[in-house]
Design a protein around this motif. Structure first.
Motif, PDB file in Angstrom:
ATOM      1  N   PHE A   3       0.862  -1.190   0.000  1.00  0.00           N
ATOM      2  CA  PHE A   3       0.000   0.000   0.000  1.00  0.00           C
ATOM      3  C   PHE A   3       0.890   1.230   0.000  1.00  0.00           C
ATOM      4  O   PHE A   3       2.042   1.171   0.447  1.00  0.00           O
ATOM      5  N   TYR A  53      -0.766  -4.296   8.485  1.00  0.00           N
ATOM      6  CA  TYR A  53      -1.509  -3.952   7.263  1.00  0.00           C
ATOM      7  C   TYR A  53      -0.882  -4.648   6.054  1.00  0.00           C
ATOM      8  O   TYR A  53      -1.586  -5.185   5.198  1.00  0.00           O
ATOM      9  N   ILE A  57      -3.026  -7.130   3.835  1.00  0.00           N
ATOM     10  CA  ILE A  57      -3.385  -6.748   2.466  1.00  0.00           C
ATOM     11  C   ILE A  57      -2.934  -7.836   1.487  1.00  0.00           C
ATOM     12  O   ILE A  57      -3.681  -8.224   0.585  1.00  0.00           O
ATOM     13  N   GLU A  66     -10.904  -7.109  -1.686  1.00  0.00           N
ATOM     14  CA  GLU A  66     -10.512  -5.696  -1.724  1.00  0.00           C
ATOM     15  C   GLU A  66     -10.982  -4.940  -0.482  1.00  0.00           C
ATOM     16  O   GLU A  66     -11.152  -3.721  -0.516  1.00  0.00           O
ATOM     17  N   ARG A  68     -11.467  -2.758   2.727  1.00  0.00           N
ATOM     18  CA  ARG A  68     -10.688  -1.646   3.294  1.00  0.00           C
ATOM     19  C   ARG A  68     -10.426  -1.951   4.760  1.00  0.00           C
ATOM     20  O   ARG A  68     -11.281  -2.501   5.455  1.00  0.00           O
ATOM     21  N   LYS A  70      -9.584  -0.973   8.634  1.00  0.00           N
ATOM     22  CA  LYS A  70      -9.686   0.102   9.628  1.00  0.00           C
ATOM     23  C   LYS A  70      -9.204  -0.437  10.970  1.00  0.00           C
ATOM     24  O   LYS A  70      -9.701  -1.463  11.436  1.00  0.00           O
ATOM     25  N   ASP A 126     -13.702  -3.683   6.057  1.00  0.00           N
ATOM     26  CA  ASP A 126     -14.852  -2.930   5.562  1.00  0.00           C
ATOM     27  C   ASP A 126     -15.064  -3.297   4.092  1.00  0.00           C
ATOM     28  O   ASP A 126     -14.268  -2.918   3.239  1.00  0.00           O
ATOM     29  N   ARG A 127     -16.138  -4.073   3.832  1.00  0.00           N
ATOM     30  CA  ARG A 127     -16.361  -4.514   2.451  1.00  0.00           C
ATOM     31  C   ARG A 127     -17.630  -3.911   1.880  1.00  0.00           C
ATOM     32  O   ARG A 127     -18.517  -3.554   2.603  1.00  0.00           O
TER      33      ARG A 127
ATOM     34  N   ASN B  56      -3.325   7.264   3.870  1.00  0.00           N
ATOM     35  CA  ASN B  56      -3.778   7.075   2.501  1.00  0.00           C
ATOM     36  C   ASN B  56      -3.834   8.447   1.820  1.00  0.00           C
ATOM     37  O   ASN B  56      -4.519   9.354   2.300  1.00  0.00           O
ATOM     38  N   THR B  59      -7.614   9.580   0.551  1.00  0.00           N
ATOM     39  CA  THR B  59      -8.609   9.990   1.549  1.00  0.00           C
ATOM     40  C   THR B  59      -8.059  11.054   2.496  1.00  0.00           C
ATOM     41  O   THR B  59      -8.819  11.824   3.067  1.00  0.00           O
TER      42      THR B  59
END
Lengths: 127, 149
Positions: A3, A53, A57, A66, A68, A70, A126-127, B56, B59
């Motif tokens: 990322f 993360y 990922i 995919e 997200r 949090k 979070d999908r 990010n 965002t």
């Protein structure tokens, strides 16, 4: 890294390609210093979180997921002071559920068998 | 305003923050940590939002790293404030609940409160918010142990 993060760039975190594991590394610079001669506890925690993360990922991507991520919470144990040296961290996925992933990570410097910190994270998917 | 008399310790408040400023120079300087206020056993520290601190780029949502650095520093300095003088110490553990995301553009303030000091260990709690202390972005508990002496 899996990322792109301005914060990761700022603290100088990069993917370490020495092995196939998703290890993240930051080199010693004066900007990572907390009390004189030691890496700031926040940098160590931040690196451990990013290692979580990174591993998560990659794991999700491998199955085309995919989601997200949090952060829900993190618990960091500090085991030794982080001295003037490169600092590494890598995470292990404990469980990926429907909504929450449990991830642990370790942080070390010269000797991986002598970690300087460990962390446990709950991450919301979070999908 | 001279608050040095409100301490049990021997060191004036100004000197504690002079010492603390050195302690928060490197990484704290990079994220722009600054002193806001303090009382007998608490300190408020803050940093202003900048795009480099985002997790990010699209965002702009703040990374958790700067928040945890702020919390770690506020916790450590609250102990010095309560003790009344700097003492060498190290973080033993730190647990942070990220209560909600921190939207871009807002300064983050953290209040570290040292609620108990024993011979070897200090116990601290910390709440971080982006303007309203009743609507925190993060809540933390930490313990520190005194090194040396």
């Amino acid at each position: 890294m899996a990322f792109h993060s301005p914060y990761a760039d700022m603290i100088g975190a990069r993917r370490n390609d020495a092995t196939d594991e998703p290890i993240l590394t930051i080199a010693w610079r004066s900007e990572v210093e907390g009390r004189p001669g030691y890496v700031h506890g926040g940098i160590i925690a931040g690196l451990l979180e990013m290692a979580c993360y990174e591993a998560l990922i990659l794991e999700l991507r491998a199955s085309g997921d995919e989601a997200r991520l949090k952060p829900i919470n993190v618990a960091v144990d500090y085991l030794r002071g982080g001295v003037v040296a490169d600092t590494h961290a890598v995470a292990q996925i404990v469980r990926v559920g429907k909504r929450v992933a449990n991830v642990t990570a370790i942080c070390w410097q010269d000797d991986r068998s002598r970690p300087i910190a460990t962390a446990r994270m709950h991450i919301l998917l979070d999908r | 305003m001279d608050r040095s008399t409100s301490y049990g310790g021997t060191m004036p408040a100004a000197d504690i923050f002079e010492h603390a400023k050195r302690m928060i120079s490197g990484h704290a300087g990079q994220i722009g940590l600054r002193y806001v206020d303090h009382g007998d056993d608490w300190v408020d520290l803050a940093f202003d939002y900048k795009p480099e601190l985002a997790i990010n780029a699209e965002t702009g949502i703040l990374a958790s790293g700067p928040i945890i650095s702020l919390i770690d520093s506020a916790c450590g300095i609250s102990i010095m404030v309560k003790v009344g003088q700097p003492r060498p110490m190290a973080t033993l553990d730190l647990r942070v609940d990220y209560v909600r995301a921190a939207p871009p553009g807002r300064s983050i303030t953290a209040r570290g409160t040292c609620y108990r000091i024993s011979r070897n260990v200090a116990f601290v709690r910390c709440m971080a918010h982006d303007g309203d202390p009743d609507d925190p972005v993060a809540h933390a508990l930490a313990t520190f142990f005194f090194t040396g002496d």
